[in-house]
Design an enzyme around this catalytic site. Structure first.
Site, mmCIF file in Angstrom:
data_model
loop_
_atom_site.group_PDB
_atom_site.id
_atom_site.type_symbol
_atom_site.label_atom_id
_atom_site.label_comp_id
_atom_site.label_asym_id
_atom_site.label_seq_id
_atom_site.Cartn_x
_atom_site.Cartn_y
_atom_site.Cartn_z
ATOM 1 N N ASN A 44 22.884 84.547 68.757
ATOM 2 C CA ASN A 44 24.163 84.612 69.298
ATOM 3 C C ASN A 44 25.179 85.125 68.680
ATOM 4 O O ASN A 44 26.220 85.984 68.938
ATOM 5 C CB ASN A 44 24.696 83.145 69.661
ATOM 6 C CG ASN A 44 23.989 82.325 70.544
ATOM 7 O OD1 ASN A 44 23.097 82.645 71.451
ATOM 8 N ND2 ASN A 44 24.207 81.118 70.782
ATOM 9 N N ARG A 399 23.125 93.477 80.418
ATOM 10 C CA ARG A 399 23.139 93.919 78.921
ATOM 11 C C ARG A 399 21.720 93.448 78.406
ATOM 12 O O ARG A 399 21.331 92.138 78.339
ATOM 13 C CB ARG A 399 24.381 93.288 78.291
ATOM 14 C CG ARG A 399 24.580 93.481 76.687
ATOM 15 C CD ARG A 399 25.618 92.958 76.346
ATOM 16 N NE ARG A 399 26.940 93.347 76.677
ATOM 17 C CZ ARG A 399 27.993 92.587 77.076
ATOM 18 N NH1 ARG A 399 28.022 91.254 76.820
ATOM 19 N NH2 ARG A 399 29.121 93.293 77.399
ATOM 20 N N HIS A 429 25.024 90.768 90.411
ATOM 21 C CA HIS A 429 24.746 89.449 89.569
ATOM 22 C C HIS A 429 23.962 88.455 90.355
ATOM 23 O O HIS A 429 23.477 87.405 89.780
ATOM 24 C CB HIS A 429 26.040 88.740 88.839
ATOM 25 C CG HIS A 429 25.559 87.689 87.923
ATOM 26 N ND1 HIS A 429 26.065 86.614 87.775
ATOM 27 C CD2 HIS A 429 25.012 88.168 86.571
ATOM 28 C CE1 HIS A 429 25.640 85.973 86.771
ATOM 29 N NE2 HIS A 429 25.062 86.875 85.787
ATOM 30 N N ARG A 558 29.527 74.988 79.758
ATOM 31 C CA ARG A 558 28.297 75.117 78.608
ATOM 32 C C ARG A 558 29.124 76.004 77.497
ATOM 33 O O ARG A 558 29.118 75.708 76.098
ATOM 34 C CB ARG A 558 27.200 75.956 78.891
ATOM 35 C CG ARG A 558 26.092 76.128 77.782
ATOM 36 C CD ARG A 558 24.960 77.088 78.185
ATOM 37 N NE ARG A 558 25.353 78.245 78.001
ATOM 38 C CZ ARG A 558 25.113 79.257 78.646
ATOM 39 N NH1 ARG A 558 24.530 79.090 79.842
ATOM 40 N NH2 ARG A 558 25.552 80.499 78.342
#
Length: 683
Positions: A44, A399, A429, A558
């Site tokens: 991440n 991405r 999306h 989240r």
């Protein structure tokens, strides 16, 4: 109008990654899962530097006047300093977890991770043999003299900078982690004890013999480079071709982070800084090893199952499982699937059955992130072979998944599908499948509307909901969305679906305004909003307005949450939690009290400006009462979670959402509930 008070997006994201780090700290999490969370944290953070920090650094280079004209109010220099401080604090915690928790726990389990200085005689012999048989053919060291030109360092590549005897003599060596595993088991003379080492240490041990000269030191380095393709605002030319060309450019972007072994001599670090044209802000001191995302593949040579999470094999959906064929079943009733708790196999099965059904004429699908081996695409290829019309809208700007998406697009085109790629300046999306079947003199529409991707691999890890329906109110409007994507219409005229960038923002605003009216009228008013990220200032202002009017708002976020939780007049009606557990929470669920007639929506869209204004997204109502109750029950479990939920507070320090009483762990409770209850869809 006063400016909306917000938490900075990137600071909130770092708070999210801290929650990932908390899972690595949690001693109730099995050891190898804690190691996995260290890998997730590292992965991440690398993407954060490659994308977000790269953007901030680009903003920093702009003149203040230009930033103002572009409405970039952030002060990038100040924010980059804040990011650097937070990351440094987190990295110290990361190192402490690894050294003082993970390594000792591994040793208790009989697994010893050792470096080359601790190799025994047999292990030294193994390291020599392994190096010259496996590693040596993959190495290409570059010896640099004082006037030598330095090589280009690849993005995310691991390198040794080797200090050699003689003034200014240095060598650069890339570690072959693309060709060989990062970890290697070593011979053991101790019964029940397993020895592992890094590939790095096998190379270190053999460097003097390999280079045939003394080595003063070998220091690991890693460069993260700018990953953003900056194509969203391009409106001309062949966009797909631009992306194909840009894929290689991603690996030669400017450095955004230079990780180095902090034991490296200052003189050598200064040389690297000069030769690689690094600023002091690029330099991030680290320990002996980098690229902890390689710990996703950390081997477990023991047979101890308790070192991993207990298996949670995907459950059957009884109705779909017992149905002889899925389309006739869906003609009679809707079905909902909850991944990863339930099998994903029903989706490829639905496409395969449609491919084989002589009365099916057409299949249409949106593909955002496609698995490298895709049963979904296999079903579409079978449909083409059987003479069906297949239209696939492929998002070429997803991405880090561009290459896989373009590959499958090419394969479908070769087989005769109509393949439509990205619009310039806008991403698609939404996750939709439409099947059109000739039935009784008419065409019937069947639809899949989901919160997650058509991807078998991520469906085992991501928590998502998928609605399968032949309800014409929904399925026919899915047809309108495809008409939009195929450029047959300029704007869908949907009465039931909210579609970005047209009606999603205004639709959600209307739903919140309705709750405000109920609250002001003295009626019970509430909203429960679950999403990955909450960032859009206007929607956050609407939440504040609702809370000030007396609407009870519960958020389950989240990741990024830019809402300030304890504003005066807001905090008493606003609760924000975040759940980080073994599965990735990915579903978007929006519930509104509606004066006692509760309305529930699922979506592919978060409340981020890009989802509302710059993407094609679909928000869909759940009309089936049984399915609505099922999803509501799952949300109730999440709101009651007192084990893995954290409170999003002003300090951004993620205290756990302890409420006392019986422990509730929402993900485990959801799985157990779905395993024991009679699933929706049974007659």
């Amino acid at each position: 109008m006063a400016k909306t008070e917000l938490v900075k997006r990137d600071i909130s994201w770092l708070s999210f990654n801290h929650r990932v780090l908390q899972e690595a700290m949690d001693k109730s999490v099995p050891l190898y899962e804690r190691i996995k969370f260290l890998a997730i944290y590292s992965s991440n953070l690398d993407e954060f530097y490659r994308v977000r920090v790269a953007s901030l650094r680009s903003f920093k280079e702009l003149k203040k006047k230009t930033r103002k004209a572009l409405d970039l109010e952030t002060k990038p220099k100040k924010e980059l300093k804040q990011i650097r401080r937070i990351v440094q604090e987190q990295q110290e915690v990361f190192g402490r977890i690894f050294r003082t928790d993970i390594i000792p726990e591994l040793e208790k389990a009989g697994v010893r991770l050792i470096n080359n200085e601790a190799f025994t005689g047999p292990q030294q012999e193994f390291a020599k043999r392994y190096f010259f048989e496996k590693v040596y053919p993959c190495l290409n060291p570059i010896i640099l003299e004082p006037e030598s030109a330095w090589p280009f360092l690849e993005n995310k590549g691991l390198y040794f900078v080797i200090d050699l005897e003689g003034e200014g003599r240095t060598a650069i060596l890339q570690m072959p982690t693309d060709n060989l595993p990062r970890f290697q088991e070593l011979p053991s003379e101790d019964a029940g004890i397993y020895y592992l080492t890094f590939l790095d240490d096998i190379i270190r041990y053999n460097l003097p013999a390999f280079l045939d000269e003394p080595v003063l030191g070998a220091y690991a380095i890693k460069v993260s480079r700018d990953a953003e393709l900056y194509i969203d605002d391009e409106y001309s030319g062949d966009l797909v071709e631009k992306i194909r060309e840009s894929l290689d450019e991603r690996n030669i972007g400017l450095p955004t982070r230079f990780l180095y072994d902090s034991r490296m001599p200052e003189e050598l670090l200064g040389l690297l800084k000069e030769q690689l044209k690094l600023s002091k802000h690029d330099l991030i001191p680290g320990a002996r090893y980098h690229n902890f995302n390689d710990f996703f593949g950390f081997p477990n040579p023991t047979d101890q199952s308790e070192l991993h999470d207990e298996p949670m094999e995907p459950l059957l959906h009884e109705g779909l499982e017992q149905a002889e064929a899925l389309l006739p079943y869906l003609r009679e009733q809707d079905a909902v699937l909850h991944f990863p708790y339930q099998k994903y196999d029903y989706i490829p099965r639905l496409i395969r059955e449609a491919a084989q059904d002589p009365d099916v004429t057409t299949l249409k699908i949106t593909l955002y992130r496609v698995a490298s081996r895709s049963a979904v695409v296999d079903g579409l290829l079978e449909a083409l072979k059987n003479g069906k019309q297949v239209t696939a809208f492929i998002e070429a700007k997803a991405r880090f998944d561009e290459a896989a998406n373009l590959y499958w697009g090419t394969e479908l085109e070769k087989a005769g599908a109509t393949v439509i790629y990205s619009y310039p300046g806008i991403k698609v999306h939404t996750k939709l499948l439409l099947i059109i079947r000739q039935e009784e003199e008419d065409l019937r529409h069947y639809a899949y509307l989901g919160t997650g991707n058509f991807n078998e691999k991520t469906a085992r890890l991501y928590c998502d909901h998928a609605l399968l329906t032949a309800d014409p109110r929904l399925a026919k409007e899915v047809g309108q969305v495809f008409d939009l994507l195929e450029r047959k219409i300029l704007m869908p005229k949907c009465k039931h679906l909210l579609v970005s960038p047209f009606t999603t923002r205004s639709g959600f605003e209307a739903l919140l305004k309705q709750e405000i009216r109920h609250a002001k009228g003295g009626r019970k008013a509430y909203a429960m909003l679950k999403m990955n990220s909450l960032e859009d200032p206007e929607m956050i202002e609407k939440i504040y307005e609702a809370c000030r009017a007396g609407v009870k708002v519960q958020l389950i976020i989240r990741g990024i949450c830019c809402a300030v939780p304890d504003l005066e007049g807001v905090g008493e009606n606003l609760e924000i939690i975040s759940i980080v557990d073994r599965f990735l929470e990915h579903a978007r669920v929006y519930i509104f009290g509606n004066g006692g007639e509760e309305r529930l929506f699922l979506a592919s869209a978060d409340w981020m400006t890009r989802n509302l204004d710059r993407r094609v997204e679909v928000v869909f109502p759940v009309y089936d009462k049984r399915i609505r109750e099922e999803i509501r029950h799952i949300i109730n479990l999440q709101l009651a979670d007192n084990t893995k939920a954290r409170i999003i507070n002003a300090e951004q320090n993620n205290p756990y959402h302890y409420q006392g009483g019986t422990p509730v762990r929402a993900q485990v409770a959801t799985y157990q509930w779905l395993a024991k209850r009679e699933p929706v869809g049974l007659q």
